[in-house]
Design a protein around this motif. Structure first.
Motif, mmCIF file in Angstrom:
data_model
loop_
_atom_site.group_PDB
_atom_site.id
_atom_site.type_symbol
_atom_site.label_atom_id
_atom_site.label_comp_id
_atom_site.label_asym_id
_atom_site.label_seq_id
_atom_site.Cartn_x
_atom_site.Cartn_y
_atom_site.Cartn_z
ATOM 1 N N ARG A 44 43.164 33.883 44.402
ATOM 2 C CA ARG A 44 43.653 35.056 43.677
ATOM 3 C C ARG A 44 45.176 35.037 43.575
ATOM 4 N N TYR A 176 36.875 50.660 39.396
ATOM 5 C CA TYR A 176 37.773 49.524 39.609
ATOM 6 C C TYR A 176 39.012 49.697 38.729
ATOM 7 N N ARG A 229 39.129 42.430 37.854
ATOM 8 C CA ARG A 229 38.080 42.909 38.753
ATOM 9 C C ARG A 229 36.759 43.176 38.028
ATOM 10 N N GLU A 232 33.682 41.899 39.837
ATOM 11 C CA GLU A 232 33.279 42.759 40.947
ATOM 12 C C GLU A 232 32.484 43.957 40.436
#
Length: 345
Positions: A44, A176, A229, A232
């Motif tokens: 990341r 998110y 994100r 996710e």
């Protein structure tokens, strides 16, 4: 990234931490270790810093040799600061805000009165960049506009905070949302459903809308998990169905479309994506997946001074984009109370 040289962090009180006088710590080194700590993994952090992972690993090793200690412990789930690393990070976090404020102040000082000579814009993969450019040119006709695009949000937020970028089109998902950032204004533009992207020959392409459950037996193509994100968020959506799809293909943009076109996989796409030969765009039944377009800008400058008018123009442009996407236009006709852009009237 600044290459300003600093006096090395004072490690003289720690045994076994020699300092070689020809090795000098730089601001970029502090940014590297801070990005690794914030990202929790080298993967990341490499995206945030726009580096390759092997290059970042080599950089970290050089910094650790320079400082004389191990900063992070590596594991399968990511990296964790060592006690020595915690001390270094504490000092780095105390130093970097002052450096960033200095850089932002010098940017403003070299543009007295917020002169509109140049407006720098950024965008993740979204259909609103052209409308943003047109809005800025209309509101600030004397400005020279430049743009750059990428898939990761973090570098744009950092550049906005330090004044290296004036505004950017970003995006996030429910639960998110983009993190607040000093000196950065985040203005939601519209929240829209995410649609399915199918090969044109897929049996489900004959339907007006598809169930996400129906696609779980297919292979999927998805962007890298470190782009933003979204992966996710999607994982939580799939988890609610007690199943995760097979994702053998990681791709973005044109490459992702080509994988779907070849019949190798299905994927998600933005509702405004216009069908091209070989692929089909279909709404998901019940609209289980959503995406929010966000306009972000630095809180001082010519863009900030005209932000309301620019946002209104971009919102109006979004409506035109919707009209050019037949699948989404039909969905909006069936759901007139949803996906209304802010500021569009």
């Amino acid at each position: 990234m600044s290459h300003t040289t600093l006096s090395v962090l004072d490690l003289s009180g720690l045994p076994g931490r020699p300092y070689h006088p020809r090795m000098e710590l730089e601001v970029r080194h502090l940014r590297v270790i801070s990005a690794i700590a914030e990202g929790g993994s080298l993967t990341r952090a490499a995206v945030t810093l726009r580096m390759t992972q092997p290059g970042l690993s080599a950089q970290l090793r050089r910094i650790e040799v320079m400082l004389g200690g191990i900063i992070f412990e590596r594991g399968q789930s990511g990296v964790v600061p060592t006690p020595f690393g915690e001390m270094v990070l504490t000092r780095a976090r105390a130093i970097l805000p002052g450096i960033d404020d200095l850089l932002a102040d010098t940017v403003r000082a070299t543009r007295p009165g917020g002169s509109p000579d140049r407006i720098r814009l950024g965008s993740v993969g979204a259909p609103l960049l052209a409308d943003l450019v047109l809005a800025v040119r209309s509101v600030l006709p004397a400005a020279t506009v430049s743009t750059r695009g990428q898939y990761s949000q973090s570098p744009f937020l950092d550049d906005l905070a330090t004044g290296r970028l004036d505004a950017a089109v970003l995006g996030d998902n429910p639960g998110y949302e983009l993190p607040p950032q000093d000196r950065v204004v985040l203005r939601p533009l519209v929240t829209e459903p995410v649609f399915a992207l199918l090969p044109a020959a897929h049996p489900l392409a004959l339907q007006k809308e598809v169930s996400l459950h129906q696609l779980l037996d297919d292979d999927w193509a998805m962007p890298r998990p470190d782009s933003d994100r979204s992966r996710e968020y999607w994982a939580t959506v799939f988890a609610s169905m007690d199943r995760q799809p097979r994702t053998p293909y990681e791709a973005e943009g044109r490459q992702l479309v080509e994988i779907v076109r070849a019949g190798l996989a299905v994927s998600f796409c933005q509702a405004t994506f216009i069908e091209v030969p070989g692929v089909a765009v279909r709404p998901l039944a019940g609209s289980p997946v959503w995406y929010r377009h966000v306009l972000a800008w630095h809180d001082v400058g010519q863009f900030a001074a005209h932000c309301d008018e620019i946002v209104s123009r971009v919102g109006a442009g979004y409506l035109a984009v919707c009209a050019r996407a037949p699948v989404y236009a039909r969905w909006r006709e069936r759901h007139p109370d949803q996906a209304r852009p802010c500021g569009a009237g």
